[in-house]
Motif scaffolding. Structure first.
Motif, short mmCIF file in Angstrom:
data_model
loop_
_atom_site.label_atom_id
_atom_site.label_comp_id
_atom_site.label_asym_id
_atom_site.label_seq_id
_atom_site.Cartn_x
_atom_site.Cartn_y
_atom_site.Cartn_z
N GLU A 86 58.14 -4.45 -105.53
CA GLU A 86 59.04 -5.60 -105.53
C GLU A 86 59.09 -6.22 -104.13
OE1 GLU A 86 60.43 -6.67 -108.38
OE2 GLU A 86 59.51 -4.96 -109.43
N LEU A 87 58.96 -7.53 -104.05
CA LEU A 87 58.98 -8.23 -102.77
C LEU A 87 60.39 -8.72 -102.44
CD1 LEU A 87 55.80 -10.41 -103.43
CD2 LEU A 87 55.93 -8.21 -102.23
N ASP A 88 60.74 -8.68 -101.15
CA ASP A 88 62.06 -9.21 -100.78
C ASP A 88 62.00 -10.74 -100.71
OD1 ASP A 88 61.03 -9.95 -98.28
OD2 ASP A 88 61.73 -8.12 -97.30
N GLU A 89 63.17 -11.33 -100.60
CA GLU A 89 63.23 -12.79 -100.70
C GLU A 89 62.43 -13.50 -99.61
OE1 GLU A 89 66.84 -14.85 -102.05
OE2 GLU A 89 66.66 -16.06 -100.24
N ALA A 90 62.48 -12.96 -98.40
CA ALA A 90 61.75 -13.60 -97.29
C ALA A 90 60.25 -13.62 -97.58
CB ALA A 90 62.04 -12.87 -95.98
N GLU A 91 59.74 -12.51 -98.10
CA GLU A 91 58.31 -12.44 -98.43
C GLU A 91 57.98 -13.39 -99.60
OE1 GLU A 91 55.84 -11.39 -96.96
OE2 GLU A 91 54.26 -10.79 -98.36
N GLU A 134 57.08 -20.94 -110.51
CA GLU A 134 56.24 -19.74 -110.39
C GLU A 134 55.08 -20.04 -109.47
OE1 GLU A 134 52.83 -17.03 -111.62
OE2 GLU A 134 52.90 -19.20 -111.47
N SER A 135 54.69 -19.05 -108.66
CA SER A 135 53.50 -19.14 -107.85
C SER A 135 52.82 -17.77 -107.90
CB SER A 135 53.89 -19.50 -106.41
OG SER A 135 52.73 -19.71 -105.63
N ASP A 136 51.50 -17.76 -107.75
CA ASP A 136 50.81 -16.48 -107.77
C ASP A 136 49.53 -16.58 -106.96
OD1 ASP A 136 48.73 -17.50 -109.62
OD2 ASP A 136 50.32 -17.43 -111.11
N GLY A 137 48.94 -15.43 -106.73
CA GLY A 137 47.69 -15.39 -106.01
C GLY A 137 47.06 -14.02 -106.16
N TRP A 138 45.78 -13.94 -105.83
CA TRP A 138 45.09 -12.66 -105.97
C TRP A 138 43.84 -12.65 -105.12
CZ3 TRP A 138 45.52 -16.27 -109.94
CH2 TRP A 138 44.35 -16.92 -110.31
N LEU A 197 59.47 -16.21 -100.32
CA LEU A 197 59.47 -17.58 -99.81
C LEU A 197 58.24 -17.85 -98.95
CD1 LEU A 197 63.28 -17.97 -99.03
CD2 LEU A 197 62.03 -18.95 -100.95
N ARG A 198 57.81 -16.83 -98.20
CA ARG A 198 56.61 -16.98 -97.38
C ARG A 198 55.37 -17.21 -98.28
NH1 ARG A 198 52.28 -14.73 -95.65
NH2 ARG A 198 52.50 -12.87 -96.95
N LEU A 199 55.27 -16.42 -99.34
CA LEU A 199 54.14 -16.58 -100.26
C LEU A 199 54.20 -17.93 -100.97
CD1 LEU A 199 54.06 -12.96 -101.68
CD2 LEU A 199 52.19 -14.08 -100.46
N LEU A 200 55.39 -18.32 -101.38
CA LEU A 200 55.58 -19.61 -102.05
C LEU A 200 55.11 -20.75 -101.14
CD1 LEU A 200 56.91 -20.14 -104.85
CD2 LEU A 200 59.02 -20.65 -103.63
N ALA A 201 55.45 -20.64 -99.86
CA ALA A 201 55.08 -21.69 -98.90
C ALA A 201 53.59 -21.68 -98.58
CB ALA A 201 55.89 -21.53 -97.61
N PHE A 234 54.66 -27.78 -115.83
CA PHE A 234 53.87 -28.71 -115.02
C PHE A 234 53.48 -28.07 -113.70
CE2 PHE A 234 57.51 -30.75 -117.01
CZ PHE A 234 56.99 -31.82 -117.70
N PRO A 235 52.28 -28.29 -113.22
CA PRO A 235 51.99 -27.92 -111.83
C PRO A 235 52.45 -29.06 -110.91
CG PRO A 235 49.99 -28.65 -112.93
CD PRO A 235 51.10 -28.80 -113.93
N VAL A 236 53.06 -28.71 -109.80
CA VAL A 236 53.47 -29.74 -108.82
C VAL A 236 53.16 -29.25 -107.41
CG1 VAL A 236 55.35 -30.72 -110.24
CG2 VAL A 236 55.86 -28.84 -108.67
N ASN A 237 52.87 -30.20 -106.53
CA ASN A 237 52.79 -29.89 -105.09
C ASN A 237 54.22 -29.77 -104.57
OD1 ASN A 237 50.23 -32.21 -105.29
ND2 ASN A 237 49.82 -30.13 -104.59
N HIS A 238 54.46 -28.78 -103.73
CA HIS A 238 55.82 -28.50 -103.30
C HIS A 238 55.85 -28.19 -101.81
CE1 HIS A 238 53.93 -24.66 -103.57
NE2 HIS A 238 54.94 -24.08 -102.94
N VAL A 239 57.06 -28.07 -101.29
CA VAL A 239 57.25 -27.62 -99.92
C VAL A 239 58.52 -26.76 -99.91
CG1 VAL A 239 58.58 -29.66 -99.16
CG2 VAL A 239 57.21 -28.41 -97.51
N VAL A 240 58.50 -25.72 -99.09
CA VAL A 240 59.67 -24.84 -99.00
C VAL A 240 60.51 -25.29 -97.81
CG1 VAL A 240 60.45 -22.45 -98.63
CG2 VAL A 240 58.44 -22.91 -100.08
N ASP A 241 61.81 -25.45 -98.04
CA ASP A 241 62.75 -25.92 -97.01
C ASP A 241 63.91 -24.93 -96.94
OD1 ASP A 241 64.18 -27.52 -95.21
OD2 ASP A 241 65.12 -28.67 -96.82
N GLY A 242 63.80 -23.96 -96.03
CA GLY A 242 64.79 -22.88 -96.02
C GLY A 242 64.62 -22.05 -97.28
#
Lengths: 138, 138
Positions: free
Chosen positions: A10-15, A72-76, A17-21, A39-47
């Motif tokens: 399980e990832l903590d919130e800071a991690e 949702e965001s993911d990666g591998w 948000l870092r992955l999301l960004a 829908f897929p959208v381009n986003h930006v994390v602000d805090g």
């Protein structure tokens, strides 16, 4: 590798948000009268918030009708996979906050004009990372 | 590039299914009592259907309560981006069909045992591809 290491971590919130960004795209799910749309959208994390832009069209109408959304965001890579899910409340950014939002570096890929800024304020941020048991074959 | 070339290009169903099959992960959205949930899953395309496996846990419970689901897949490179959205009906695969499903090459990345096969039968398959207007900076 032990069996324990392949269990989801399980990832903590800071991690989260870092992955999301770190990603240029997030998937946005909304529900209107029991019907889900995605829908897929381009986003930006602000805090802690996630911002994106939209045209005055279907996405925005749906967000207005039902302000609770999921992102949702993911990666591998060959060794592991991760995913982050944000549940939150969407709202149109007040006009007074748009100028600052425009400095946050959002890169929209679409040629469609998207003048409306939407902010998702998280109520729950969860994420997990786990080792791939298939050894990266897929 | 002309303005027209940056407009989204609608993909036909065969191309949508080909793109869906080219990816190892699809995002699954479900709605239960107005609350949306969103999960990444490893999947396989079988004709027009999309199959994935799950543990007898939350995802499956939600699918049973509300069998209409949405799947999304996307991808991008420096020049263009695409996305595919499948709306459909989820059902647990009958026991008699599991042996054949197991020959379809689904690669699950998770160590969690997922003995239950779920089939999503599409009611609507849509997709689009468009040139990135940011020139691949993001």
């Amino acid at each position: 590798m032990t069996a324990r290491e392949t269990e989801p971590f399980e990832l903590d919130e800071a991690e989260c948000l870092r992955l999301l960004a770190s990603q240029p795209v997030v998937r946005l799910a909304v529900s209107v009268a029991g019907e889900v749309d995605l829908f897929p959208v381009n986003h930006v994390v602000d805090g802690r918030d996630v911002l994106f832009t939209t045209a005055p069209g279907s996405k925005l109408v749906e967000l207005t009708v039902h302000a609770r959304v999921v992102l949702e965001s993911d990666g591998w890579d060959d060794a592991e996979a991760w995913s982050v899910v944000v549940k939150g409340v969407a709202s149109v950014l007040p006009e007074a906050e748009v100028a600052r939002a425009e400095t946050l570096g959002l890169e929209s890929w679409s040629a469609t004009p998207k003048p409306v800024w939407v902010r998702v304020t998280p109520t729950r941020v969860t994420g997990r990372r786990f080792a791939r048991t298939d050894g990266g074959r897929a």
